[in-house]
Motif scaffolding. Structure first.
Motif, PDB file in Angstrom:
ATOM      1  N   ILE A  25       5.696  -8.787 -35.505  1.00 24.05           N
ATOM      2  CA  ILE A  25       5.589  -7.331 -35.867  1.00 24.05           C
ATOM      3  C   ILE A  25       4.878  -7.346 -36.905  1.00 24.05           C
ATOM      4  O   ILE A  25       5.929  -7.430 -37.945  1.00 24.05           O
ATOM      5  N   ILE A  26       3.334  -6.620 -37.577  1.00 24.16           N
ATOM      6  CA  ILE A  26       3.121  -6.655 -38.146  1.00 24.16           C
ATOM      7  C   ILE A  26       2.826  -4.799 -38.214  1.00 24.16           C
ATOM      8  O   ILE A  26       2.543  -4.210 -37.576  1.00 24.16           O
ATOM      9  N   ASN A  27       1.990  -4.279 -39.623  1.00 21.05           N
ATOM     10  CA  ASN A  27       2.161  -2.636 -39.837  1.00 21.05           C
ATOM     11  C   ASN A  27       1.295  -2.148 -41.109  1.00 21.05           C
ATOM     12  O   ASN A  27       1.580  -3.256 -41.849  1.00 21.05           O
ATOM     13  N   THR A  28      -0.467  -2.501 -40.770  1.00 24.75           N
ATOM     14  CA  THR A  28      -1.109  -1.991 -42.190  1.00 24.75           C
ATOM     15  C   THR A  28      -1.855  -0.667 -41.321  1.00 24.75           C
ATOM     16  O   THR A  28      -2.325  -1.421 -39.697  1.00 24.75           O
ATOM     17  N   PRO A  29      -2.398  -0.035 -42.645  1.00 20.17           N
ATOM     18  CA  PRO A  29      -1.371   0.352 -43.779  1.00 20.17           C
ATOM     19  C   PRO A  29       0.608  -0.076 -43.347  1.00 20.17           C
ATOM     20  O   PRO A  29       0.746   0.724 -43.014  1.00 20.17           O
ATOM     21  N   HIS A  30       0.624  -0.204 -44.630  1.00 20.09           N
ATOM     22  CA  HIS A  30       2.447  -0.411 -44.621  1.00 20.09           C
ATOM     23  C   HIS A  30       2.957   0.465 -45.250  1.00 20.09           C
ATOM     24  O   HIS A  30       3.085   1.574 -46.186  1.00 20.09           O
ATOM     25  N   ASN A  31       3.927   1.256 -44.764  1.00 21.69           N
ATOM     26  CA  ASN A  31       5.263   2.098 -44.607  1.00 21.69           C
ATOM     27  C   ASN A  31       6.237   0.973 -44.473  1.00 21.69           C
ATOM     28  O   ASN A  31       7.042   0.480 -43.008  1.00 21.69           O
ATOM     29  N   GLY A  33       2.921   1.474 -48.537  1.00 14.94           N
ATOM     30  CA  GLY A  33       0.998   2.082 -49.286  1.00 14.94           C
ATOM     31  C   GLY A  33      -0.110   0.557 -49.305  1.00 14.94           C
ATOM     32  O   GLY A  33      -0.851   0.260 -49.347  1.00 14.94           O
ATOM     33  N   THR A  34       0.682  -0.344 -48.480  1.00 14.01           N
ATOM     34  CA  THR A  34       0.047  -1.934 -49.057  1.00 14.01           C
ATOM     35  C   THR A  34      -1.078  -2.139 -47.889  1.00 14.01           C
ATOM     36  O   THR A  34      -0.185  -1.599 -46.587  1.00 14.01           O
ATOM     37  N   VAL A  35      -2.032  -2.584 -48.010  1.00 13.78           N
ATOM     38  CA  VAL A  35      -3.216  -2.993 -46.851  1.00 13.78           C
ATOM     39  C   VAL A  35      -3.061  -4.495 -46.690  1.00 13.78           C
ATOM     40  O   VAL A  35      -3.736  -5.212 -47.959  1.00 13.78           O
ATOM     41  N   TRP A  36      -3.536  -4.671 -45.434  1.00 19.11           N
ATOM     42  CA  TRP A  36      -3.706  -6.400 -45.619  1.00 19.11           C
ATOM     43  C   TRP A  36      -5.756  -6.329 -45.530  1.00 19.11           C
ATOM     44  O   TRP A  36      -5.552  -6.016 -45.266  1.00 19.11           O
TER      45      TRP A  36
END
Length: 390
Positions: free
Chosen positions: A169-175, A178-181
């Motif tokens: 499981i990945i999450n971008t933009p990240h909660n 606030g980091t963006v892959w």
């Protein structure tokens, strides 16, 4: 009162209690604090969207829709993904409308994860991931994002993959960070997964909140990732209607077929008039194309105000969350664990935040807390006025 004993049974989620979001929102209400904890707007959505839903209701769209979603909405979703990310999903067999992104993630996990399967999660992570995996009988494998920067450690991700790994499981933009892959991150991930059968669950609910000069690197952009991915997004986040609980999943036909087997029995269908209203509203792409500038202005307002405090303001590349370090505050406050600091901040300063430790299985404490800036400008100014005391 019934005196008969209630039958007992083993809990499916013995380690789950009341979420930190519920706890902090209740504390904020109790102390009349400005609630920058839970991630929802305090402003209204576009009146034209409400009008579109009203028109759908008055047109008689009030009975069950197709299990997979209203065709017009699935077509609009497919067209949007193609225009933004260059991949065409079949509206009939590769797009499913869901009762929010949380349901979408649970359904994706339940359709492919079973006892003995491992699922890699990257911490800090959204609080539903781990219970979802446990409900499916899977084994959670935790891989930390790089502390401080919250960038993905692709070497550690690669090392965590075993023959038992079913999904990542990945999450971008990240909660919450606030980091963006980056493109390089996604290309490396594509390379890592290429020789495996690992599925990808790509949580992209903040896809339209990525700030210049960056862009959202959807898994849909990368053929090797898209071929194995359930891509999840949320109308609630995009259109300021979190209470509507409508999202969607895009996935190859073979994955979608398995997804829908579960979807039809845990939700079956999603609110009909809202689907028709969203389909009509999506004819104009401006609301989501303009969203980055809308939230960037709020981010900048909030960050400028935080510069007048002793918080350490961390980068915010996307989402509507701002993380801050608390290590430079007065000794008595900075020595508190994050969770206790957030309670103190709510009671004594009148602003609610969320501790980052709540997003880690072991409660890892980095002296960082998260604020939500999806608020009216006057709400943000009121919070900043209180925070200026620190």
């Amino acid at each position: 009162m019934n005196s008969e004993p209630t039958p007992s049974f083993p809990s499916r989620l013995p380690n789950v209690g009341t979420t930190i979001f519920t706890v902090m929102s209740a504390l904020a209400t109790q102390h009349q604090a400005v609630n920058l904890g839970q991630g929802f707007p305090d402003f209204d959505c576009d009146a034209h969207l409400v009008d579109a839903v009203d028109a759908a209701m008055r047109a008689g769209h009030n009975q069950y829709p197709p299990m997979t979603g209203v065709p017009a909405l699935r077509e609009a979703i497919a067209s949007k993904i193609e225009a933004l990310y260059g991949r065409r999903y079949g509206a009939a067999d590769e797009i499913t409308v869901t009762a929010g992104a949380t349901q979408a993630i649970l359904t994706a996990i339940l359709c492919c994860v079973g006892p003995g399967d491992e699922v890699i999660v990257l911490e800090p992570c959204y609080d539903s991931y781990v219970p979802n995996i446990e409900l499916a009988g899977g084994t959670v494998v935790r891989v930390p994002l790089v502390p401080g920067t919250f960038r993905p450690d692709l070497d550690r991700i690669g090392a965590a993959i075993t023959p038992r790994t079913r999904a990542l499981i990945i999450n971008t933009p990240h909660n919450p960070s606030g980091t963006v892959w980056s493109e390089a991150d996604m290309l490396r991930l594509q390379e890592l997964l290429a020789p495996t059968n690992v599925l990808l669950i790509s949580d992209e609910v903040y896809e339209h909140m990525v700030y210049t000069p960056l862009r959202h690197e959807s898994a849909a952009r990368y053929p090797g990732l898209a071929a194995r991915a359930f891509i999840v997004s949320s109308f609630g986040k995009t259109y300021h209607v979190t209470g509507w609980k409508i999202g969607y999943v895009a996935a190859p036909a073979a994955l979608t077929a398995e997804f829908r087997k579960v979807h039809q029995f845990n939700v079956f269908t999603v609110n009909t008039p809202m689907q028709h209203g969203l389909a009509a509203y999506m004819h104009n792409p401006a609301p989501y194309l303009e969203l980055p500038a809308f939230y960037a202005a709020k981010r900048d307002l909030f960050r400028q105000g935080l510069a007048n405090t002793r918080f350490q303001v961390l980068p915010c590349e996307g989402t509507y969350f701002q993380c801050v370090g608390i290590s430079d505050l007065a000794v008595s406050e900075r020595d508190l664990p994050e969770a206790e600091f957030c309670q103190w901040l709510t009671r004594e300063v009148g602003v609610a935040a969320i501790p980052l430790s709540a997003f880690y299985g072991d409660g890892f404490d980095q002296k960082i807390v998260r604020f939500c800036f999806a608020k009216k400008d006057e709400t943000l100014r009121a919070a900043l006025q209180r925070l200026a005391r620190l």
